[in-house]
Design a protein around this motif. Structure first.
Motif, PDB file in Angstrom:
ATOM      1  N   GLU A 122       0.821  -1.214   0.000  1.00 25.50           N
ATOM      2  CA  GLU A 122       0.000   0.000   0.000  1.00 25.50           C
ATOM      3  C   GLU A 122       0.852   1.260   0.000  1.00 25.50           C
ATOM      4  O   GLU A 122       0.427   2.291   0.525  1.00 25.50           O
ATOM      5  CB  GLU A 122      -0.946  -0.002   1.200  1.00 25.50           C
ATOM      6  CG  GLU A 122      -1.965  -1.138   1.170  1.00 25.50           C
ATOM      7  CD  GLU A 122      -2.918  -1.088   2.343  1.00 25.50           C
ATOM      8  OE1 GLU A 122      -2.705  -0.238   3.223  1.00 25.50           O
ATOM      9  OE2 GLU A 122      -3.860  -1.890   2.372  1.00 25.50           O
ATOM     10  N   GLY A 137       1.054   6.595   0.180  1.00 27.13           N
ATOM     11  CA  GLY A 137       0.288   5.536   0.817  1.00 27.13           C
ATOM     12  C   GLY A 137       0.362   5.546   2.331  1.00 27.13           C
ATOM     13  O   GLY A 137       0.876   6.472   2.964  1.00 27.13           O
ATOM     14  N   THR A 138      -0.149   4.472   2.919  1.00 24.81           N
ATOM     15  CA  THR A 138      -0.213   4.364   4.377  1.00 24.81           C
ATOM     16  C   THR A 138       1.169   4.243   5.008  1.00 24.81           C
ATOM     17  O   THR A 138       1.350   4.618   6.165  1.00 24.81           O
ATOM     18  CB  THR A 138      -1.064   3.154   4.778  1.00 24.81           C
ATOM     19  OG1 THR A 138      -0.520   1.965   4.179  1.00 24.81           O
ATOM     20  CG2 THR A 138      -2.502   3.307   4.287  1.00 24.81           C
ATOM     21  N   ARG A 247      -0.629 -10.353   1.518  1.00 27.00           N
ATOM     22  CA  ARG A 247       0.111  -9.093   1.643  1.00 27.00           C
ATOM     23  C   ARG A 247       1.607  -9.357   1.792  1.00 27.00           C
ATOM     24  O   ARG A 247       2.432  -8.609   1.250  1.00 27.00           O
ATOM     25  CB  ARG A 247      -0.398  -8.304   2.839  1.00 27.00           C
ATOM     26  CG  ARG A 247      -1.843  -7.862   2.747  1.00 27.00           C
ATOM     27  CD  ARG A 247      -2.204  -6.885   3.832  1.00 27.00           C
ATOM     28  NE  ARG A 247      -1.504  -5.613   3.618  1.00 27.00           N
ATOM     29  CZ  ARG A 247      -1.548  -4.602   4.489  1.00 27.00           C
ATOM     30  NH1 ARG A 247      -2.223  -4.728   5.620  1.00 27.00           N
ATOM     31  NH2 ARG A 247      -0.905  -3.480   4.235  1.00 27.00           N
TER      32      ARG A 247
END
Length: 287
Positions: A122, A137-138, A247
């Motif tokens: 992410e 992103g995060t 992930r």
């Protein structure tokens, strides 16, 4: 801000600033009221920040809530840590946060130029020697407070864990809380046995039929609900574990492959998020 100088240095300015009613021809200088007002407002902001935050227990969550004005009001930039020492501290602190599952990212340290790169599925964040952070992103959101804290001399960075801070996808368990699930199963099984006993007590012990059926049906419902809760919890744990494995695979923990943008970062070029978004949008419009 105008620097007041003598009439000998600047005769034209002195003549303009001379009071006609003053026979001596003294130059009037404006009081530094603006600087006083700025210092006063800065002191007020610093007092508000010190009252709002507990700096004896200041962590990344507090840093994320702090605005840029609040940060500049309470921290002296001359005492900030920069250079390789800052990157060492950031790397150690991020390893601890990743091991504690506060941040999901994988870390790499590049030597030329010296940088710390944190990335996930992410986004990414690149920390440079001067303390600047670039990315998207995060991950960028999670790394910024860490860099700010590690640049403070008063912040003590814990020792980093050894080895890889993220597990391999195959090492991720199906779920936790198995002891709780087993306890619920035992309680549910007891409820079902008690329901069967209530049904059997009618012919064996002459218990009232309506009472036995009512109590037995209630115990059946309770036991069934408990087994349903256990089944739902296990299914949810399985889905969460599989999502976590995916992930981990996306950032290359299940193979030797690396995300493509890491090669660009290693060459000193940062991917442009705007270009990526425009490419995606054009593809969607074409579709």
């Amino acid at each position: 801000m105008v620097d007041p100088r003598s009439s000998a240095d600047e005769p034209d300015d002195a003549a303009d600033a001379t009071d006609p009613a003053d026979g001596e021809g003294d130059v009037r200088e404006s009081p530094p009221g603006g600087a006083t007002d700025d210092d006063s407002s800065l002191d007020e902001l610093r007092a508000q920040v010190e009252e709002k935050y507990d700096f004896d227990d200041f962590g990344p969550e507090d840093m994320a809530r702090m605005s840029a004005e609040e940060w500049e009001a309470v921290f002296d930039p001359e005492t900030w840590i920069t250079g390789p020492e800052l990157l060492d501290r950031v790397e150690a602190d991020l390893k601890n946060r990743i091991a504690d599952r506060d941040v999901f990212a994988r870390l790499e340290r590049f030597s030329e130029p010296d940088r710390v790169v944190a990335y996930s599925d992410e986004g990414y964040a690149v920390v440079s020697l001067d303390g600047s952070v670039e990315g998207t992103g995060t991950v960028l959101r999670d790394v910024k407070p860490t860099v700010a804290l590690c640049s403070m001399d008063d912040y003590e960075v814990p020792d980093p864990p050894e080895g890889e801070t993220l597990p391999r996808p195959l090492d991720v368990p199906e779920g936790s809380g198995e002891l709780g699930n087993r306890m619920l199963q035992i309680v549910g099984g007891v409820q079902l046995l008690m329901a069967l006993f209530m049904f059997a007590s009618v012919p064996l012990f002459g218990v009232d039929v309506l009472l036995a059926v009512t109590v037995g049906f209630g115990l059946l419902v309770i036991g069934g609900l408990l087994f349903l809760i256990v089944a739902n919890a296990r299914l949810s744990d399985r889905f969460r574990a599989e999502e976590y494995r995916n992930r981990l695979r996306a950032i290359g923990l299940d193979s030797d492959e690396r995300p493509a943008f890491l090669d660009e970062i290693e060459r000193g070029r940062l991917p442009d998020p705007g270009e990526e978004r425009s490419d995606t949008d054009s593809g969607e419009n074409a579709a």
